[in-house]
Design a protein around this motif. Structure first.
Motif, PDB file in Angstrom:
ATOM      1  N   PRO A   1       0.853  -1.193   0.000  1.00  0.00           N
ATOM      2  CA  PRO A   1       0.000   0.000   0.000  1.00  0.00           C
ATOM      3  C   PRO A   1       0.892   1.248   0.000  1.00  0.00           C
ATOM      4  O   PRO A   1       1.628   1.489   0.946  1.00  0.00           O
ATOM      5  CB  PRO A   1      -0.787  -0.119   1.315  1.00  0.00           C
ATOM      6  N   VAL A   2       0.852   2.002  -1.090  1.00  0.00           N
ATOM      7  CA  VAL A   2       1.738   3.166  -1.211  1.00  0.00           C
ATOM      8  C   VAL A   2       0.940   4.395  -1.659  1.00  0.00           C
ATOM      9  O   VAL A   2       1.481   5.278  -2.337  1.00  0.00           O
ATOM     10  CB  VAL A   2       2.904   2.895  -2.200  1.00  0.00           C
TER      11      VAL A   2
ATOM     12  N   SER B   1       6.757  16.843  -4.228  1.00  0.00           N
ATOM     13  CA  SER B   1       6.875  16.391  -5.614  1.00  0.00           C
ATOM     14  C   SER B   1       7.432  14.984  -5.760  1.00  0.00           C
ATOM     15  O   SER B   1       7.535  14.475  -6.871  1.00  0.00           O
ATOM     16  CB  SER B   1       7.725  17.365  -6.429  1.00  0.00           C
ATOM     17  N   ILE B   2       7.825  14.341  -4.658  1.00  0.00           N
ATOM     18  CA  ILE B   2       8.231  12.930  -4.787  1.00  0.00           C
ATOM     19  C   ILE B   2       7.443  12.070  -3.798  1.00  0.00           C
ATOM     20  O   ILE B   2       7.172  12.507  -2.688  1.00  0.00           O
ATOM     21  CB  ILE B   2       9.748  12.696  -4.535  1.00  0.00           C
ATOM     22  N   PRO B   3       7.094  10.859  -4.217  1.00  0.00           N
ATOM     23  CA  PRO B   3       6.419   9.961  -3.269  1.00  0.00           C
ATOM     24  C   PRO B   3       7.364   9.643  -2.114  1.00  0.00           C
ATOM     25  O   PRO B   3       8.570   9.510  -2.320  1.00  0.00           O
ATOM     26  CB  PRO B   3       6.162   8.699  -4.091  1.00  0.00           C
ATOM     27  N   LYS B   4       6.806   9.494  -0.912  1.00  0.00           N
ATOM     28  CA  LYS B   4       7.708   9.247   0.223  1.00  0.00           C
ATOM     29  C   LYS B   4       8.460   7.921   0.070  1.00  0.00           C
ATOM     30  O   LYS B   4       9.566   7.773   0.586  1.00  0.00           O
ATOM     31  CB  LYS B   4       6.950   9.303   1.549  1.00  0.00           C
ATOM     32  N   GLU B   5       7.864   6.992  -0.672  1.00  0.00           N
ATOM     33  CA  GLU B   5       8.521   5.690  -0.839  1.00  0.00           C
ATOM     34  C   GLU B   5       9.801   5.786  -1.663  1.00  0.00           C
ATOM     35  O   GLU B   5      10.593   4.854  -1.712  1.00  0.00           O
ATOM     36  CB  GLU B   5       7.563   4.697  -1.530  1.00  0.00           C
ATOM     37  N   ILE B   6       9.982   6.920  -2.337  1.00  0.00           N
ATOM     38  CA  ILE B   6      11.183   7.111  -3.147  1.00  0.00           C
ATOM     39  C   ILE B   6      12.284   7.788  -2.309  1.00  0.00           C
ATOM     40  O   ILE B   6      13.435   7.881  -2.711  1.00  0.00           O
ATOM     41  CB  ILE B   6      10.845   7.970  -4.402  1.00  0.00           C
ATOM     42  N   MET B   7      11.927   8.259  -1.136  1.00  0.00           N
ATOM     43  CA  MET B   7      12.940   8.896  -0.287  1.00  0.00           C
ATOM     44  C   MET B   7      14.046   7.886   0.015  1.00  0.00           C
ATOM     45  O   MET B   7      13.803   6.698   0.142  1.00  0.00           O
ATOM     46  CB  MET B   7      12.315   9.410   1.006  1.00  0.00           C
ATOM     47  N   THR B   8      15.255   8.408   0.145  1.00  0.00           N
ATOM     48  CA  THR B   8      16.427   7.534   0.180  1.00  0.00           C
ATOM     49  C   THR B   8      16.867   7.164   1.581  1.00  0.00           C
ATOM     50  O   THR B   8      17.001   8.039   2.436  1.00  0.00           O
ATOM     51  CB  THR B   8      17.606   8.268  -0.507  1.00  0.00           C
ATOM     52  N   LEU B   9      17.127   5.903   1.765  1.00  0.00           N
ATOM     53  CA  LEU B   9      17.776   5.438   2.984  1.00  0.00           C
ATOM     54  C   LEU B   9      19.183   5.020   2.559  1.00  0.00           C
ATOM     55  O   LEU B   9      19.351   4.001   1.886  1.00  0.00           O
ATOM     56  CB  LEU B   9      16.982   4.254   3.531  1.00  0.00           C
TER      57      LEU B   9
ATOM     58  N   ASP C   1      21.434   4.690   0.167  1.00  0.00           N
ATOM     59  CA  ASP C   1      21.539   4.813  -1.286  1.00  0.00           C
ATOM     60  C   ASP C   1      20.427   4.092  -2.038  1.00  0.00           C
ATOM     61  O   ASP C   1      20.504   3.896  -3.241  1.00  0.00           O
ATOM     62  CB  ASP C   1      22.919   4.302  -1.774  1.00  0.00           C
ATOM     63  N   LYS C   2      19.402   3.694  -1.289  1.00  0.00           N
ATOM     64  CA  LYS C   2      18.268   3.032  -1.961  1.00  0.00           C
ATOM     65  C   LYS C   2      16.978   3.677  -1.503  1.00  0.00           C
ATOM     66  O   LYS C   2      16.850   4.053  -0.335  1.00  0.00           O
ATOM     67  CB  LYS C   2      18.220   1.549  -1.571  1.00  0.00           C
ATOM     68  N   PRO C   3      16.001   3.792  -2.401  1.00  0.00           N
ATOM     69  CA  PRO C   3      14.709   4.311  -1.942  1.00  0.00           C
ATOM     70  C   PRO C   3      14.040   3.332  -0.966  1.00  0.00           C
ATOM     71  O   PRO C   3      14.267   2.124  -1.058  1.00  0.00           O
ATOM     72  CB  PRO C   3      13.896   4.456  -3.218  1.00  0.00           C
ATOM     73  N   LEU C   4      13.232   3.879  -0.077  1.00  0.00           N
ATOM     74  CA  LEU C   4      12.553   3.037   0.923  1.00  0.00           C
ATOM     75  C   LEU C   4      11.886   1.827   0.288  1.00  0.00           C
ATOM     76  O   LEU C   4      11.973   0.714   0.802  1.00  0.00           O
ATOM     77  CB  LEU C   4      11.474   3.862   1.640  1.00  0.00           C
ATOM     78  N   ILE C   5      11.248   2.043  -0.860  1.00  0.00           N
ATOM     79  CA  ILE C   5      10.480   0.952  -1.460  1.00  0.00           C
ATOM     80  C   ILE C   5      11.374  -0.218  -1.856  1.00  0.00           C
ATOM     81  O   ILE C   5      10.948  -1.371  -1.837  1.00  0.00           O
ATOM     82  CB  ILE C   5       9.658   1.449  -2.697  1.00  0.00           C
ATOM     83  N   GLN C   6      12.635   0.062  -2.181  1.00  0.00           N
ATOM     84  CA  GLN C   6      13.539  -1.016  -2.597  1.00  0.00           C
ATOM     85  C   GLN C   6      13.804  -1.997  -1.443  1.00  0.00           C
ATOM     86  O   GLN C   6      13.950  -3.200  -1.652  1.00  0.00           O
ATOM     87  CB  GLN C   6      14.856  -0.428  -3.117  1.00  0.00           C
ATOM     88  N   TYR C   7      13.833  -1.471  -0.220  1.00  0.00           N
ATOM     89  CA  TYR C   7      14.032  -2.359   0.930  1.00  0.00           C
ATOM     90  C   TYR C   7      12.859  -3.333   1.047  1.00  0.00           C
ATOM     91  O   TYR C   7      13.047  -4.516   1.328  1.00  0.00           O
ATOM     92  CB  TYR C   7      14.172  -1.538   2.225  1.00  0.00           C
TER      93      TYR C   7
END
Ligand code: G1P
Length: 297
Positions: free
Chosen positions: A11-12, A25-33, A35-41
Protein backbone atom coordinates in the motif's frame (compact mmCIF):
# COMPACT_ATOMS: atom_id res chain seq x y z
CA UNK A 1 0.27 -28.69 2.65
CA UNK A 2 -0.22 -24.94 2.97
CA UNK A 3 -0.32 -22.94 -0.21
CA UNK A 4 2.71 -20.95 -1.20
CA UNK A 5 2.65 -17.18 -0.69
CA UNK A 6 3.70 -15.62 -3.99
CA UNK A 7 1.82 -12.31 -4.05
CA UNK A 8 2.41 -9.22 -1.99
CA UNK A 9 0.46 -5.99 -1.73
CA UNK A 10 2.36 -2.77 -1.11
CA UNK A 11 0.00 0.00 0.00
CA UNK A 12 1.74 3.17 -1.21
CA UNK A 13 -1.16 5.56 -1.73
CA UNK A 14 -0.48 7.73 1.35
CA UNK A 15 0.32 11.40 0.84
CA UNK A 16 3.34 11.41 3.13
CA UNK A 17 2.30 14.72 4.66
CA UNK A 18 4.59 14.16 7.64
CA UNK A 19 7.52 14.71 5.29
CA UNK A 20 6.33 17.87 3.59
CA UNK A 21 7.78 19.76 1.80
CA UNK A 22 10.04 16.84 0.74
CA UNK A 23 7.01 14.87 -0.44
CA UNK A 24 5.49 17.76 -2.37
CA UNK A 25 6.87 16.39 -5.61
CA UNK A 26 8.23 12.93 -4.79
CA UNK A 27 6.42 9.96 -3.27
CA UNK A 28 7.71 9.25 0.22
CA UNK A 29 8.52 5.69 -0.84
CA UNK A 30 11.18 7.11 -3.15
CA UNK A 31 12.94 8.90 -0.29
CA UNK A 32 16.43 7.53 0.18
CA UNK A 33 17.78 5.44 2.98
CA UNK A 34 21.56 5.70 2.43
CA UNK A 35 21.54 4.81 -1.29
CA UNK A 36 18.27 3.03 -1.96
CA UNK A 37 14.71 4.31 -1.94
CA UNK A 38 12.55 3.04 0.92
CA UNK A 39 10.48 0.95 -1.46
CA UNK A 40 13.54 -1.02 -2.60
CA UNK A 41 14.03 -2.36 0.93
CA UNK A 42 10.47 -3.64 0.92
CA UNK A 43 10.89 -5.21 -2.53
CA UNK A 44 14.18 -6.87 -1.60
CA UNK A 45 12.57 -8.32 1.52
CA UNK A 46 9.62 -9.64 -0.48
CA UNK A 47 11.85 -11.20 -3.13
CA UNK A 48 13.97 -12.89 -0.48
CA UNK A 49 10.77 -14.42 0.88
CA UNK A 50 9.84 -15.87 -2.51
CA UNK A 51 7.28 -13.28 -3.62
CA UNK A 52 6.81 -13.32 -7.40
CA UNK A 53 3.97 -10.83 -7.93
CA UNK A 54 4.13 -7.30 -6.60
CA UNK A 55 0.93 -5.31 -6.33
CA UNK A 56 1.20 -1.61 -5.62
CA UNK A 57 -1.83 0.28 -4.43
CA UNK A 58 -1.04 3.82 -5.50
CA UNK A 59 -2.69 7.22 -5.86
CA UNK A 60 -2.27 10.37 -7.90
CA UNK A 61 1.29 11.73 -7.91
CA UNK A 62 3.00 8.35 -7.51
CA UNK A 63 4.26 8.15 -11.10
CA UNK A 64 7.89 8.29 -9.96
CA UNK A 65 7.38 4.88 -8.36
CA UNK A 66 6.39 3.34 -11.68
CA UNK A 67 9.38 4.95 -13.37
CA UNK A 68 11.67 3.67 -10.66
CA UNK A 69 10.72 0.07 -11.42
CA UNK A 70 11.04 0.51 -15.14
CA UNK A 71 14.21 -0.72 -16.81
CA UNK A 72 16.63 2.06 -17.76
CA UNK A 73 18.29 0.90 -21.00
CA UNK A 74 19.96 4.22 -21.85
CA UNK A 75 21.47 4.54 -18.39
CA UNK A 76 22.55 0.89 -18.49
CA UNK A 77 24.19 1.31 -21.90
CA UNK A 78 26.06 4.39 -20.73
CA UNK A 79 27.39 2.61 -17.63
CA UNK A 80 28.40 -0.38 -19.74
CA UNK A 81 30.25 1.83 -22.18
CA UNK A 82 32.18 3.44 -19.33
CA UNK A 83 32.90 0.05 -17.76
CA UNK A 84 31.16 1.01 -14.56
CA UNK A 85 30.36 -2.63 -13.83
CA UNK A 86 29.61 -2.24 -10.14
CA UNK A 87 27.10 0.54 -10.67
CA UNK A 88 25.57 -1.39 -13.54
CA UNK A 89 25.05 -4.39 -11.26
CA UNK A 90 23.44 -2.18 -8.62
CA UNK A 91 21.11 -0.74 -11.20
CA UNK A 92 20.21 -4.12 -12.65
CA UNK A 93 19.41 -5.44 -9.17
CA UNK A 94 16.42 -3.10 -9.15
CA UNK A 95 15.02 -4.42 -12.43
CA UNK A 96 11.75 -6.27 -12.12
CA UNK A 97 10.60 -9.04 -14.40
CA UNK A 98 8.08 -7.88 -17.02
CA UNK A 99 4.56 -8.54 -15.83
CA UNK A 100 5.60 -9.05 -12.21
CA UNK A 101 4.30 -5.66 -11.08
CA UNK A 102 0.74 -4.41 -11.07
CA UNK A 103 -0.47 -0.96 -10.09
CA UNK A 104 -3.95 -0.32 -8.76
CA UNK A 105 -5.25 3.12 -7.87
CA UNK A 106 -6.93 3.73 -4.57
CA UNK A 107 -9.29 6.49 -5.64
CA UNK A 108 -10.14 7.69 -2.16
CA UNK A 109 -8.01 7.75 0.97
CA UNK A 110 -10.32 5.50 3.00
CA UNK A 111 -7.69 3.67 5.03
CA UNK A 112 -5.29 0.72 4.93
CA UNK A 113 -8.08 -1.87 4.87
CA UNK A 114 -9.60 -0.16 1.86
CA UNK A 115 -6.21 0.01 0.11
CA UNK A 116 -5.76 -3.75 0.49
CA UNK A 117 -9.35 -4.35 -0.65
CA UNK A 118 -8.63 -2.38 -3.84
CA UNK A 119 -6.26 -5.20 -4.86
CA UNK A 120 -8.81 -7.98 -4.26
CA UNK A 121 -9.25 -8.97 -7.91
CA UNK A 122 -5.53 -9.64 -8.26
CA UNK A 123 -5.43 -11.92 -5.25
CA UNK A 124 -8.43 -14.21 -5.78
CA UNK A 125 -8.31 -17.39 -3.72
CA UNK A 126 -4.83 -17.61 -2.23
CA UNK A 127 -2.92 -16.40 0.80
CA UNK A 128 -1.02 -13.17 0.24
CA UNK A 129 1.43 -10.87 2.00
CA UNK A 130 1.04 -7.20 2.80
CA UNK A 131 4.13 -5.06 3.33
CA UNK A 132 4.02 -1.49 4.62
CA UNK A 133 7.19 0.11 3.24
CA UNK A 134 7.25 2.69 6.05
CA UNK A 135 8.25 -0.10 8.41
CA UNK A 136 11.84 -0.92 7.50
CA UNK A 137 13.14 -4.00 9.26
CA UNK A 138 16.84 -4.81 9.52
CA UNK A 139 17.20 -8.54 10.07
CA UNK A 140 19.60 -11.35 9.31
CA UNK A 141 16.75 -13.42 7.91
CA UNK A 142 14.34 -10.97 6.26
CA UNK A 143 11.21 -10.52 8.36
CA UNK A 144 8.72 -11.74 5.75
CA UNK A 145 10.79 -14.85 5.16
CA UNK A 146 10.74 -15.62 8.89
CA UNK A 147 6.98 -15.22 8.83
CA UNK A 148 6.42 -17.38 5.77
CA UNK A 149 8.48 -20.14 7.38
CA UNK A 150 6.36 -19.87 10.53
CA UNK A 151 3.17 -19.75 8.46
CA UNK A 152 4.03 -23.08 6.84
CA UNK A 153 3.57 -24.57 10.31
CA UNK A 154 0.50 -22.66 11.45
CA UNK A 155 -1.63 -21.61 8.48
CA UNK A 156 -4.23 -18.99 9.39
CA UNK A 157 -3.44 -15.30 9.17
CA UNK A 158 -0.30 -13.85 10.69
CA UNK A 159 0.87 -10.36 11.62
CA UNK A 160 4.37 -9.25 12.56
CA UNK A 161 4.43 -8.18 16.18
CA UNK A 162 6.71 -6.24 18.47
CA UNK A 163 6.61 -5.10 22.10
CA UNK A 164 6.16 -1.31 22.35
CA UNK A 165 6.16 0.97 25.41
CA UNK A 166 2.60 1.24 26.84
CA UNK A 167 2.45 4.93 25.93
CA UNK A 168 3.13 4.16 22.29
CA UNK A 169 0.44 1.48 21.96
CA UNK A 170 -2.18 3.98 20.81
CA UNK A 171 -0.22 4.47 17.56
CA UNK A 172 -0.60 0.84 16.53
CA UNK A 173 -2.87 -2.10 16.05
CA UNK A 174 -2.55 -4.04 19.33
CA UNK A 175 -2.97 -7.76 19.97
CA UNK A 176 -5.14 -9.33 22.62
CA UNK A 177 -3.12 -12.46 23.38
CA UNK A 178 -4.85 -15.81 23.84
CA UNK A 179 -1.74 -17.93 24.24
CA UNK A 180 1.89 -16.85 24.30
CA UNK A 181 4.18 -19.44 22.75
CA UNK A 182 7.32 -17.29 22.61
CA UNK A 183 8.12 -16.28 19.06
CA UNK A 184 4.47 -16.86 18.25
CA UNK A 185 1.27 -15.83 20.00
CA UNK A 186 -2.24 -16.89 19.18
CA UNK A 187 -4.60 -13.96 19.12
CA UNK A 188 -7.97 -13.52 20.76
CA UNK A 189 -8.66 -10.03 19.43
CA UNK A 190 -7.07 -6.96 17.86
CA UNK A 191 -7.66 -3.28 18.48
CA UNK A 192 -6.60 -0.53 16.10
CA UNK A 193 -5.14 2.54 17.82
CA UNK A 194 -6.55 1.85 21.34
CA UNK A 195 -7.07 4.83 23.62
CA UNK A 196 -4.34 5.35 26.19
CA UNK A 197 -4.70 2.84 29.00
CA UNK A 198 -7.09 0.63 27.00
CA UNK A 199 -4.61 -1.46 25.02
CA UNK A 200 -5.12 -5.21 25.59
CA UNK A 201 -1.33 -5.76 25.66
CA UNK A 202 1.84 -4.00 24.58
CA UNK A 203 2.33 -6.30 21.61
CA UNK A 204 1.86 -4.12 18.54
CA UNK A 205 1.27 -5.00 14.90
CA UNK A 206 4.16 -4.06 12.61
CA UNK A 207 3.67 -3.66 8.87
CA UNK A 208 4.08 -7.25 7.66
CA UNK A 209 1.12 -9.54 7.20
CA UNK A 210 0.32 -12.93 5.73
CA UNK A 211 -3.40 -13.05 5.15
CA UNK A 212 -5.90 -15.60 4.01
CA UNK A 213 -8.31 -14.59 1.23
CA UNK A 214 -11.21 -14.54 3.72
CA UNK A 215 -9.74 -11.28 5.08
CA UNK A 216 -10.59 -9.71 1.72
CA UNK A 217 -14.15 -10.94 2.07
CA UNK A 218 -14.29 -9.39 5.53
CA UNK A 219 -13.25 -6.10 3.97
CA UNK A 220 -16.18 -6.25 1.54
CA UNK A 221 -18.70 -5.09 4.09
CA UNK A 222 -16.52 -3.55 6.76
CA UNK A 223 -17.59 -0.22 8.24
CA UNK A 224 -15.03 2.46 9.00
CA UNK A 225 -13.26 2.08 12.35
CA UNK A 226 -10.53 4.00 14.19
CA UNK A 227 -9.90 7.46 12.73
CA UNK A 228 -12.93 7.06 10.46
CA UNK A 229 -10.92 4.74 8.20
CA UNK A 230 -11.51 1.20 6.98
CA UNK A 231 -8.97 -0.69 9.04
CA UNK A 232 -7.09 -3.83 8.03
CA UNK A 233 -6.84 -4.65 11.74
CA UNK A 234 -10.65 -4.89 11.98
CA UNK A 235 -10.82 -7.23 8.98
CA UNK A 236 -8.23 -9.51 10.59
CA UNK A 237 -10.04 -9.36 13.94
CA UNK A 238 -13.17 -10.57 12.14
CA UNK A 239 -11.30 -13.76 11.30
CA UNK A 240 -11.06 -14.52 15.00
CA UNK A 241 -14.75 -13.76 15.49
CA UNK A 242 -15.43 -16.37 12.80
CA UNK A 243 -13.22 -18.94 14.52
CA UNK A 244 -10.32 -18.76 12.13
CA UNK A 245 -6.75 -18.68 13.50
CA UNK A 246 -4.78 -15.46 13.74
CA UNK A 247 -1.20 -15.38 15.01
CA UNK A 248 1.23 -12.68 16.00
CA UNK A 249 4.86 -13.37 15.12
CA UNK A 250 7.65 -11.79 17.16
CA UNK A 251 10.22 -11.35 14.41
CA UNK A 252 13.96 -11.27 14.98
CA UNK A 253 15.25 -7.92 13.79
CA UNK A 254 15.14 -4.20 14.33
CA UNK A 255 12.23 -2.19 13.03
CA UNK A 256 12.43 1.46 12.05
CA UNK A 257 9.35 3.60 11.68
CA UNK A 258 10.32 5.45 8.52
CA UNK A 259 6.88 7.05 8.46
CA UNK A 260 8.15 9.42 11.16
CA UNK A 261 11.05 11.82 10.89
CA UNK A 262 12.73 10.51 14.04
CA UNK A 263 12.46 6.89 12.89
CA UNK A 264 13.71 7.79 9.43
CA UNK A 265 16.78 9.51 10.90
CA UNK A 266 17.45 6.54 13.18
CA UNK A 267 17.22 4.20 10.20
CA UNK A 268 19.59 6.42 8.24
CA UNK A 269 22.16 6.20 11.04
CA UNK A 270 21.73 2.43 11.53
CA UNK A 271 21.90 1.60 7.81
CA UNK A 272 24.74 4.09 7.33
CA UNK A 273 26.75 2.36 10.04
CA UNK A 274 25.98 -1.06 8.57
CA UNK A 275 26.98 0.01 5.07
CA UNK A 276 30.16 -1.71 3.84
CA UNK A 277 31.45 1.28 1.94
CA UNK A 278 30.58 4.04 4.41
CA UNK A 279 30.26 2.38 7.80
CA UNK A 280 33.73 2.97 9.25
CA UNK A 281 34.04 6.59 8.16
CA UNK A 282 30.51 7.34 9.31
CA UNK A 283 31.12 5.71 12.71
CA UNK A 284 34.20 7.85 13.12
CA UNK A 285 32.20 10.95 12.29
CA UNK A 286 29.46 10.04 14.74
CA UNK A 287 31.98 9.43 17.50
CA UNK A 288 33.37 12.91 16.95
CA UNK A 289 29.90 14.38 16.88
CA UNK A 290 28.89 12.94 20.21
CA UNK A 291 32.16 13.69 21.98
CA UNK A 292 32.19 17.33 20.90
CA UNK A 293 29.06 18.85 22.46
CA UNK A 294 26.86 20.90 20.17
CA UNK A 295 29.01 20.05 17.18
CA UNK A 296 26.00 20.16 14.91
CA UNK A 297 25.17 23.77 15.70
C1 G1P B 1 -0.75 0.79 10.34
C2 G1P B 1 -1.75 -0.23 10.89
C3 G1P B 1 -1.44 -0.53 12.35
C4 G1P B 1 0.00 -0.98 12.51
C5 G1P B 1 0.94 0.07 11.90
C6 G1P B 1 2.38 -0.47 11.88
O1 G1P B 1 -1.00 2.02 11.00
O2 G1P B 1 -3.07 0.28 10.74
O3 G1P B 1 -2.30 -1.55 12.82
O4 G1P B 1 0.29 -1.16 13.87
O5 G1P B 1 0.59 0.37 10.53
O6 G1P B 1 3.26 0.47 11.38
P1 G1P B 1 -0.40 3.43 10.47
O7 G1P B 1 1.01 3.49 10.95
O8 G1P B 1 -0.53 3.41 8.99
O9 G1P B 1 -1.26 4.47 11.13
Amino acid sequence: MKREVTKAIFPVAGLGTRFLPATKSIPKEIMTLVDKPLIQYAIDEARAAGIKEFIFVTSRGKGALEDYFDHAPILEASLREKNKTELLEKLKATNMESGAIAYIRQHQALGLGHAVWCARRLISDEPFAVILPDDVIAAETPCLQQMIEAYQETGGSMVAAMEVPPKAASSYGVLDIKEDMGSMVSVRGMVEKPKEGEAPSNLAVIGRYILTPSVLQNLNDLKSGAGGEIQLTDAIAKEIAENRDVFGYRFRGQRFDCGSKAGYLQATVAFGLANEELGNEFAEYLREMVTIPNAAQ
